[in-house]
Design an enzyme around this catalytic site. Structure first.
Site, PDB file in Angstrom:
ATOM      1  N   LYS A  54       5.482 -33.766 -22.598  1.00  0.00           N
ATOM      2  CA  LYS A  54       5.610 -32.470 -23.262  1.00  0.00           C
ATOM      3  C   LYS A  54       7.082 -32.204 -23.557  1.00  0.00           C
ATOM      4  O   LYS A  54       7.979 -32.859 -23.026  1.00  0.00           O
ATOM      5  CB  LYS A  54       5.026 -31.370 -22.383  1.00  0.00           C
ATOM      6  N   ARG A 152      -0.419 -18.969 -12.414  1.00  0.00           N
ATOM      7  CA  ARG A 152       0.063 -19.109 -13.784  1.00  0.00           C
ATOM      8  C   ARG A 152      -1.168 -19.447 -14.610  1.00  0.00           C
ATOM      9  O   ARG A 152      -2.016 -18.593 -14.809  1.00  0.00           O
ATOM     10  CB  ARG A 152       1.156 -20.188 -13.815  1.00  0.00           C
ATOM     11  N   TYR A 275      38.428 -19.662 -26.814  1.00  0.00           N
ATOM     12  CA  TYR A 275      38.081 -18.271 -27.067  1.00  0.00           C
ATOM     13  C   TYR A 275      38.290 -17.417 -25.815  1.00  0.00           C
ATOM     14  O   TYR A 275      37.925 -17.813 -24.712  1.00  0.00           O
ATOM     15  CB  TYR A 275      36.631 -18.152 -27.512  1.00  0.00           C
ATOM     16  N   MET A 323      30.863 -23.657 -29.923  1.00  0.00           N
ATOM     17  CA  MET A 323      29.677 -24.126 -30.631  1.00  0.00           C
ATOM     18  C   MET A 323      29.674 -25.643 -30.842  1.00  0.00           C
ATOM     19  O   MET A 323      28.655 -26.309 -30.630  1.00  0.00           O
ATOM     20  CB  MET A 323      29.565 -23.418 -31.986  1.00  0.00           C
TER      21      MET A 323
END
Length: 381
Positions: A54, A152, A275, A323
């Site tokens: 998955k 769950r 930053y 980023m």
């Protein structure tokens, strides 16, 4: 007006390949995945081992991973979503593919047409699957998931009691190929919850017709053969993570995340980096900026806590992860290792998944599944 003239084609050295221009790279060691699969076989034997693929095989790439597992004898897989099962089927044409999300009404036609086995999680899903069997006039395979403490997915105790008491009617047209539950605390071998769930699972199995059973994912594999039953379902262990971090990791490293140094610079004591100017040099320092950032999945939480390895030496993250870029303080790295294009390892043989997860304040699962496709995935045998 004069006609436009074509620009000269760019000059490219013939011996260079796309890899020479990659700012970052995720190397996936398929051979290590195979070794980890075989390790689960040894730990859980004689139980079978299903591959949990998955979430794009935990970010490693579902199709290449599944094809490799099929080639070494894996004949059962678990996915979470219907669309994952549909995508997986061509890569594993003869395997049993379990879909953990179950069988909502709108997924039933695709489950049947792609020969997928739903993990039924409620009486309503069981009723719907039974109705589908009547409609196609054929028994349909399914797994039954009953809850033993995770709270769950899975039939809660009240629904499971109804199923057990009316099993002949409720399971009409359903061929139960697996009874399963899921451990909540398998990462801690001393957790009392493990034994509680084991006892509840055994009690539940005794209330139902005999069928193969599965309780354990990777952490359960390491709890011992009492927890193995007929099938185990390793996920993080297949991909090199340690399911029980307090113990030595029995699994081989699969994911190696590297990035190239794009720039080196010297800064004076007191100068800031990145930053927010959150890092200030306590001494004259050397910085290396590499082409990897949070877009690639390297978490911002690593600011001031993470590290990379270059030239065999660890170098701490200096300033914020941005980023596309990350900056390391490489002042103490051997000078001969520092050059433009040198590779820095952020995950791999020297920085484990667990180490970077601790630094980021998260789990190894999130580290892997956060890795994006911008850093090319390269596969090694």
């Amino acid at each position: 007006m004069r006609p436009l003239t074509a620009c000269a084609p760019p000059f490219i050295l013939p011996e260079m390949t796309a890899r020479d221009f990659e700012a970052a790279r995720l190397t996936v060691r398929l051979g290590a995945i195979g070794a980890n699969f075989r390790a689960c076989r040894r730990l859980a034997g004689p139980a079978g081992v299903a591959g949990v693929v998955k979430a794009d095989a935990y970010g490693m790439g579902m199709i290449p991973v599944a094809k490799h597992l099929v080639s070494i004898g894996c004949d059962a897989f678990f996915v979470a979503r219907l669309e994952e099962g549909v995508a997986l089927r061509p890569a594993a044409p003869d395997a049993r593919i379990f879909v953990l999300d179950g069988a909502p009404a709108d997924s039933v036609p695709a489950l049947i047409s792609h020969r997928l086995t739903p993990v039924l999680n409620s009486l309503a899903e069981i009723a719907g699957w039974s109705a589908a069997a009547r409609e196609v006039r054929s028994d349909l395979d399914a797994a039954i998931h009953f809850d033993t403490g995770m709270n769950r997915l899975g039939l809660p105790g009240s629904e499971f009691a109804v199923l057990a008491g009316e099993r002949a009617k409720r399971l009409d047209g359903i061929r139960v190929v697996l009874m399963m539950s899921h451990l909540a605390c398998a990462e801690d071998p001393d957790a009392k919850m493990n034994r509680v769930q084991l006892d509840r699972f055994r009690t539940g199995l005794a209330m139902m017709p005999a069928a193969p059973a599965s309780l354990s994912s990777s952490g359960g594999v390491m709890l011992g053969r009492d927890y193995a039953f007929d099938m185990v379902r390793p996920g993080i262990g297949l991909y090199g993570g340690n399911p029980q971090p307090a113990k030595p990791n029995p699994f081989e490293t699969v994911a190696v995340l590297t990035a190239k140094i794009l720039q080196l610079r010297d800064i004076e004591k007191g100068e800031s980096v990145g930053y927010g100017a959150t890092f200030r040099a306590a001494r004259p320092s050397v910085l290396a900026t590499a082409g990897l950032g949070y877009t690639d999945g390297l978490m911002r939480a690593l600011a001031g806590r993470g590290a990379g390895v270059v030239g065999g030496a660890k170098a701490p993250v200096a300033g914020r992860v941005s980023m596309d870029l990350i900056t390391l303080d490489v002042t103490d790295v051997p000078k001969e290792a520092l050059k433009i294009g040198a590779e820095i390892e952020f995950i791999g043989d020297t920085i484990s998944l667990e180490e970077i997860a601790v630094a980021a304040g998260t789990a190894s699962y999130e580290i892997l599944t956060s890795l994006s496709r911008r850093a090319p995935h390269r596969y090694e045998a």
